[in-house]
Design a protein around this motif. Sequence first.
Motif, PDB file in Angstrom:
ATOM      1  N   SER A 174      -5.938  33.417 -20.446  1.00 35.81           N
ATOM      2  CA  SER A 174      -5.012  32.358 -21.435  1.00 35.81           C
ATOM      3  C   SER A 174      -3.589  32.220 -20.243  1.00 35.81           C
ATOM      4  O   SER A 174      -3.478  32.766 -19.753  1.00 35.81           O
ATOM      5  CB  SER A 174      -4.589  33.200 -22.629  1.00 35.81           C
ATOM      6  OG  SER A 174      -4.016  34.774 -21.968  1.00 35.81           O
TER       7      SER A 174
ATOM      8  N   THR B 247       0.256  35.158 -23.448  1.00 33.87           N
ATOM      9  CA  THR B 247       0.127  33.640 -22.561  1.00 33.87           C
ATOM     10  C   THR B 247       0.669  34.307 -21.627  1.00 33.87           C
ATOM     11  O   THR B 247       1.709  35.247 -21.845  1.00 33.87           O
ATOM     12  CB  THR B 247       0.302  31.898 -23.017  1.00 33.87           C
ATOM     13  OG1 THR B 247      -0.067  31.833 -21.756  1.00 33.87           O
ATOM     14  CG2 THR B 247       1.907  32.590 -23.047  1.00 33.87           C
ATOM     15  N   LEU B 248       0.152  33.695 -20.290  1.00 33.35           N
ATOM     16  CA  LEU B 248       0.102  34.009 -18.659  1.00 33.35           C
ATOM     17  C   LEU B 248       1.014  33.412 -18.338  1.00 33.35           C
ATOM     18  O   LEU B 248       1.268  33.012 -16.810  1.00 33.35           O
ATOM     19  CB  LEU B 248      -0.499  35.219 -18.357  1.00 33.35           C
ATOM     20  CG  LEU B 248      -0.903  36.204 -18.384  1.00 33.35           C
ATOM     21  CD1 LEU B 248      -2.261  36.862 -17.867  1.00 33.35           C
ATOM     22  CD2 LEU B 248       0.224  37.582 -18.810  1.00 33.35           C
ATOM     23  N   GLN B 249       1.080  31.667 -18.546  1.00 25.71           N
ATOM     24  CA  GLN B 249       1.371  30.340 -18.695  1.00 25.71           C
ATOM     25  C   GLN B 249       2.819  30.454 -17.697  1.00 25.71           C
ATOM     26  O   GLN B 249       3.396  29.631 -17.189  1.00 25.71           O
ATOM     27  CB  GLN B 249       0.438  29.233 -19.061  1.00 25.71           C
ATOM     28  CG  GLN B 249      -0.803  29.301 -19.206  1.00 25.71           C
ATOM     29  CD  GLN B 249      -1.566  29.120 -18.100  1.00 25.71           C
ATOM     30  OE1 GLN B 249      -1.471  28.599 -17.120  1.00 25.71           O
ATOM     31  NE2 GLN B 249      -2.648  30.147 -17.598  1.00 25.71           N
ATOM     32  N   LYS B 250       3.263  31.587 -19.064  1.00 26.46           N
ATOM     33  CA  LYS B 250       5.000  31.067 -18.906  1.00 26.46           C
ATOM     34  C   LYS B 250       5.486  32.224 -18.322  1.00 26.46           C
ATOM     35  O   LYS B 250       5.521  33.187 -18.542  1.00 26.46           O
ATOM     36  CB  LYS B 250       5.715  30.809 -19.715  1.00 26.46           C
ATOM     37  CG  LYS B 250       5.050  28.917 -20.206  1.00 26.46           C
ATOM     38  CD  LYS B 250       5.779  28.275 -21.321  1.00 26.46           C
ATOM     39  CE  LYS B 250       4.953  27.275 -21.101  1.00 26.46           C
ATOM     40  NZ  LYS B 250       5.990  26.100 -23.006  1.00 26.46           N
ATOM     41  N   GLN B 251       6.872  32.145 -17.870  1.00 31.49           N
ATOM     42  CA  GLN B 251       7.273  33.533 -17.127  1.00 31.49           C
ATOM     43  C   GLN B 251       8.182  34.907 -18.226  1.00 31.49           C
ATOM     44  O   GLN B 251       7.799  35.662 -18.658  1.00 31.49           O
ATOM     45  CB  GLN B 251       8.111  33.537 -16.147  1.00 31.49           C
ATOM     46  CG  GLN B 251       9.089  34.383 -15.932  1.00 31.49           C
ATOM     47  CD  GLN B 251       8.557  35.246 -14.622  1.00 31.49           C
ATOM     48  OE1 GLN B 251       7.702  34.654 -14.622  1.00 31.49           O
ATOM     49  NE2 GLN B 251       7.971  36.066 -14.634  1.00 31.49           N
TER      50      GLN B 251
ATOM     51  N   SER C 196      -4.981  38.142 -12.915  1.00 32.49           N
ATOM     52  CA  SER C 196      -5.627  38.443 -14.378  1.00 32.49           C
ATOM     53  C   SER C 196      -6.966  37.492 -14.896  1.00 32.49           C
ATOM     54  O   SER C 196      -7.243  36.615 -14.028  1.00 32.49           O
ATOM     55  CB  SER C 196      -4.491  37.829 -15.422  1.00 32.49           C
ATOM     56  OG  SER C 196      -5.302  38.028 -16.273  1.00 32.49           O
TER      57      SER C 196
END
Length: 350
Positions: free
Chosen positions: A350, A270-274, A346
Amino acid sequence: MRKPIHALLCTCLVTGCAQEHIVDRINILQSMGVDMDGETIKLSASFPKYIKGAGNQSPITAESNVMYGIFTALTAKSTQPVQMGQMRTLVISEQFARKASTSLAEVINREIIKSSNATIIMTKQSANTIIALSSKKEPYYLSELIEQNMLHGKTPRTNYHTYVNQYYGEGQDVYLPVINEQDGVLSMNGVAVYKGDQIKLWLNSDEGLYLKLLKDKTLTGEYDFTAGPKAMYSLVILHGKSKISLRQNKRVRISLKLSVQLREIPENATLQKQAGMNRVRKEVEAELTKQIKLTLTRLQKSGADPVGFGEQYRRRHKSFNEGEFYAKIYPKLDFDVATKIIILNSGVGS
């Protein structure tokens, strides 16, 4: 100990400008292919359709036992004078590269003006096949295909001037992009690397990209790799820079900084969190670092140096001896590769 087989290739890229010609009364060469059949040199020439007329055109072919005779035979089959000043592409077959007579090198210095846009490429197939297929396309299809792959794909950028520099310069080896045909489609698929007069190594497309990242000033391209059975990465390299430092202890420090756009990442990433972003970045960095080092080690074991480590060593050592460098120093170089990835944006959800 210069390489005569390479020098002869430049004969097809030289032209003079002693006379003035009307464009619709001449055949302006756009690409040529050179093959070998035994001791006979076979040349195929392609002209733009807008000069030859409407419809698909078959390339003109000529053959001779000596290079001087090729152009005479080509002129004999052409309805108009043949001019080479705008030729953009020379395709050479593997057989030609391996068997061409060294006497052809005598032609190289007969003219003084080189075609600045010309690119030399190689094929494992027949050069005539490549020329014939490209001649059925729009004018300059072949040169534009090569240019597109050098700009956006995995093909390292080369041209006539790059080739001449590699050929005459000490501490580096020649490399040529490879083109082949499959099912009627032309595609760039790797790089041929030379050592002296010999084809030493064939790099695949990915290895061609790694060489591109080390050699080109403008670092762009596309890259896909798998990190597991169902873990697929796909990314576009938007821009970047590289730095190569050859140190006293025979360690080579290679630093890459690349800005990328992600097109696909593994389903469980996932790229939603660091934390997820860091994981993706580190996996891409690790893969590129590993593969670049493997490619450098493969080149090192072959003795070929398309990156030009010898040239860097020569700049720092006035007593540089090319033979001694490749016999004693190059085999012992230790490559330290560090890759830094910056994810700018991106295309994945995701």
